[in-house]
Enzyme design. Structure first.
Site, PDB file in Angstrom:
ATOM      1  N   GLU A  12      -3.400  -8.409  -8.902  1.00  0.00           N
ATOM      2  CA  GLU A  12      -2.458  -8.453  -7.776  1.00  0.00           C
ATOM      3  C   GLU A  12      -3.106  -9.015  -6.519  1.00  0.00           C
ATOM      4  O   GLU A  12      -2.416  -9.322  -5.554  1.00  0.00           O
ATOM      5  CB  GLU A  12      -1.923  -7.041  -7.486  1.00  0.00           C
ATOM      6  CG  GLU A  12      -1.110  -6.471  -8.640  1.00  0.00           C
ATOM      7  CD  GLU A  12      -0.834  -4.987  -8.459  1.00  0.00           C
ATOM      8  OE1 GLU A  12       0.326  -4.593  -8.653  1.00  0.00           O
ATOM      9  OE2 GLU A  12      -1.765  -4.237  -8.128  1.00  0.00           O
ATOM     10  N   ASP A 199       8.984  -4.989 -14.097  1.00  0.00           N
ATOM     11  CA  ASP A 199       9.610  -4.395 -15.281  1.00  0.00           C
ATOM     12  C   ASP A 199      10.710  -3.469 -14.812  1.00  0.00           C
ATOM     13  O   ASP A 199      10.852  -3.216 -13.620  1.00  0.00           O
ATOM     14  CB  ASP A 199       8.555  -3.620 -16.096  1.00  0.00           C
ATOM     15  CG  ASP A 199       7.924  -2.501 -15.274  1.00  0.00           C
ATOM     16  OD1 ASP A 199       8.474  -1.394 -15.267  1.00  0.00           O
ATOM     17  OD2 ASP A 199       6.916  -2.753 -14.591  1.00  0.00           O
TER      18      ASP A 199
HETATM   19  N1  ADE Z   1       4.162  -0.395 -11.597  1.00  0.00           N
HETATM   20  C1  ADE Z   1       4.796  -1.406 -12.209  1.00  0.00           C
HETATM   21  N2  ADE Z   1       5.667  -0.961 -13.112  1.00  0.00           N
HETATM   22  C2  ADE Z   1       5.589   0.392 -13.089  1.00  0.00           C
HETATM   23  C3  ADE Z   1       6.207   1.431 -13.817  1.00  0.00           C
HETATM   24  N3  ADE Z   1       7.125   1.148 -14.755  1.00  0.00           N
HETATM   25  N4  ADE Z   1       5.870   2.715 -13.531  1.00  0.00           N
HETATM   26  C4  ADE Z   1       4.938   2.989 -12.597  1.00  0.00           C
HETATM   27  N5  ADE Z   1       4.313   2.037 -11.890  1.00  0.00           N
HETATM   28  C5  ADE Z   1       4.628   0.759 -12.136  1.00  0.00           C
END
Ligand code: ADE
Length: 230
Positions: A12, A199
């Site tokens: 990142e 996601d």
């Molecule tokens: N960072 C990126 N995706 C995530 C997720 N699904 N849960 C916790 N932190 C995250």
């Protein structure tokens, strides 16, 4: 005036470090802090590592040892809110720890002895960050609001639905922001945070997350930080 740029993971932050021409590395609390300049501004860039404790340690060291004037967190998050899709950008207006529960002594989510469950980000810095996102990633949808943090990668449909039901205002979930927000509140240091959605925190989250972090996250962070400090 020194701006701290923080991400949880190397993927990142890598492209942000590439933009710093003159950084020197300093070690503190087992972390490398890159001290230098970006567009002529004093910057300290650091990887917090993952989770709330690691993020809180990093924020405290930035403030006490490096005397930063403001902290900006950039990274990825899982989308929770309706219409918060992979590739969208979320700028946090406030943070809450979704895994904090000292009930029945204190209400669920309330940080004991603070009398509050949410910490707001700094309004002026958040406005600057939102404007930077709009300039840097004009084709990406931008959301502003509540982001929730916890020491858990949310990666099942069931967990995601439970969070949505319990915290319907939450736009996104990640693992650090609420900790940094609380430390910045304690020290009176302005804080802002931006997260690209990697996601949907569902059964496919681990696959989508890995692909997004590899292909997109660093580029997005660098574009936003560039626009913020230019
Ligand atoms: N960072 C990126 N995706 C995530 C997720 N699904 N849960 C916790 N932190 C995250």
């Amino acid at each position: 005036m020194t701006t701290a740029i923080v991400s949880a993971m190397h993927e990142e932050l890598a492209a942000v470090l590439d933009l710093m021409p003159d950084e020197s590395r300093r070690l503190a609390a087992g972390r490398e802090f890159w001290v230098g300049h970006l567009h002529g501004r004093e910057v300290v860039a650091v990887l917090s590592r993952i989770g709330k404790v690691a993020a809180a340690t990093t924020a405290a060291v930035l403030i006490e040892r490096f005397q930063v004037s403001e902290i900006v967190f950039t990274g990825v998050a899982g989308g929770l809110g309706p219409g918060v899709s992979v590739g969208d950008v979320v700028v946090a207006e406030s943070f809450l720890q979704h895994d904090l529960d000292a009930s029945p002594i204190f209400p669920r989510y309330e940080v004991p002895l603070y009398g509050a469950s949410q910490f707001r980000t700094d309004a002026a810095l958040t406005a600057r960050l939102s404007a930077a996102v709009a300039r840097a990633l004009p084709q990406q949808r931008l959301h502003r609001g509540l982001v929730v943090s916890g020491d858990r990668f949310v990666s099942t449909d069931a967990e995601c639905r439970a969070l949505q039901a319990a915290l319907p205002q939450a736009l996104a979930v990640e693992m650090e922001g609420a900790a940094v927000a609380q430390v910045c509140h304690d020290f009176g240091v302005p804080f802002a945070a931006v997260r690209t959605i990697s996601d949907r925190a569902d059964d496919d989250a681990h696959v989508d997350f890995a692909r997004f972090v590899r292909d997109v996250a660093s580029r997005h962070s660098a574009a936003i930080v560039h626009a913020l400090l230019a």
